[in-house]
Design an enzyme around this catalytic site. Sequence first.
Site, mmCIF file in Angstrom:
data_model
loop_
_atom_site.group_PDB
_atom_site.id
_atom_site.type_symbol
_atom_site.label_atom_id
_atom_site.label_comp_id
_atom_site.label_asym_id
_atom_site.label_seq_id
_atom_site.Cartn_x
_atom_site.Cartn_y
_atom_site.Cartn_z
ATOM 1 N N GLN A 22 39.718 39.529 43.802
ATOM 2 C CA GLN A 22 40.933 39.444 43.008
ATOM 3 C C GLN A 22 41.445 38.019 43.069
ATOM 4 O OE1 GLN A 22 42.850 42.964 44.940
ATOM 5 N NE2 GLN A 22 43.336 43.579 42.843
ATOM 6 N N SER A 23 42.140 37.582 42.014
ATOM 7 C CA SER A 23 42.397 36.156 41.830
ATOM 8 C C SER A 23 43.478 35.602 42.738
ATOM 9 C CB SER A 23 42.769 35.883 40.360
ATOM 10 O OG SER A 23 41.700 36.252 39.509
ATOM 11 N N THR A 24 44.539 36.367 43.003
ATOM 12 C CA THR A 24 45.678 35.845 43.747
ATOM 13 C C THR A 24 46.063 36.797 44.867
ATOM 14 O OG1 THR A 24 47.289 36.910 42.273
ATOM 15 C CG2 THR A 24 46.542 34.692 41.675
ATOM 16 N N GLN A 27 48.010 39.813 43.589
ATOM 17 C CA GLN A 27 47.167 40.907 43.114
ATOM 18 C C GLN A 27 46.592 41.711 44.275
ATOM 19 O OE1 GLN A 27 44.173 39.365 40.477
ATOM 20 N NE2 GLN A 27 45.664 38.565 39.005
#
Length: 383
Positions: A22-24, A27
């Site tokens: 997941q990107s961040t 998230q």
Amino acid sequence: MTDADLLPATVLKRKAVVYVRQSTQTQVQTNLESQRRQYELVDEARRRGFRDVEVIDDDLGRSASGTIARPGFDRLVAWLCAGGVGAVLCFDASRLARNGRDWHHLLELCGLVGARVIDLDGVYDPCRPNDRLLLGMKGSISEFELGVLRTRMYDAARSKARRGELRISVPIGYVWDREMGLGFDPDMRLQEAIRLIFARFRDLGSARQVLLSLAADQLHFPRPSDGKRMIAFDWTPIRYRNVISVLKNPFYAGAYIYGKSEHRTAIVDGRAQKTYGHKRPFEEWEVVLKDHHEGYIDWAEFERNQKQLAANAYGRVGEVKSGRGGQALLVGLLRCARCGRRLKIAYLWTLGTRLSLRQSKPYARRRALLDLWQFARRFGPCS
């Protein structure tokens, strides 16, 4: 794409790798359903006949744009090079990569070792031209999607900032209220600490002297104890960076500023690396809205403060210089006779010089000045 066909036994003997990303960090903490669906790919790998299934989730909270190192993805590439991977399972193409460099490199390795790429739509064999073409299109669409989303987000933020409505992070002394909007922090002790810094600077004209004066009065300055929320504070002894950050921040003068800094991209070890927080000159700030909110000082006083701070900056090239105190003569003014660069004067008085200084100050000063002038001609920076 071969969703219905059985996988070869040579592929099933090797291990399947489930890549979770997941990107961040936001998230990772909030989008728990996406995590659960990615981890369910372990059951999908066992359903297709794999006995040895590995999960790589080292890259949770890391972007796949290509500007951030991903140790989990690097480990996946190393396993592919060793020939021990039979299939790579991912939620969609954007989980593996959002840049063409990493995506096509992964497909090239999968094709060399005969590994499959499996997502929710089916099984892909990179050795087949049609599957390779389809996977390449998925990667290009993922990269294009990231660029579109980023452009829309930045354009919307700039548009809102031009109206002064974007809720940017505010310095200590201000708060964003849900109903009232931007205003002073209701903590009167905090307000008085900031107002006292500006008042002392009006009287003393030096940030360092302000620090010494406030430290002598044992003044404490708030330090956020809850990260970027800036609701709870710890009161600690004031430091120089507290004083200079208050004096140089135009937000305290009632100005709404957006775009004071920029990011820069450099190629490090063959990969693009972005660094943030590089300050721009005043003329290149994107948004400057004066009289946007109530300030601790007005804009005219802010400009005077900046000129005073610039005049006090002895270490900067091109700034105003004047003679400073101390035993050494002409500190900050003496320059090399050849190149014109400023010299740093640091010498010790001898006993004889001290005696002559007490007996005849003009003579001692003329003699010291002559010695310094000869020293500058002989041992200047360009000699």
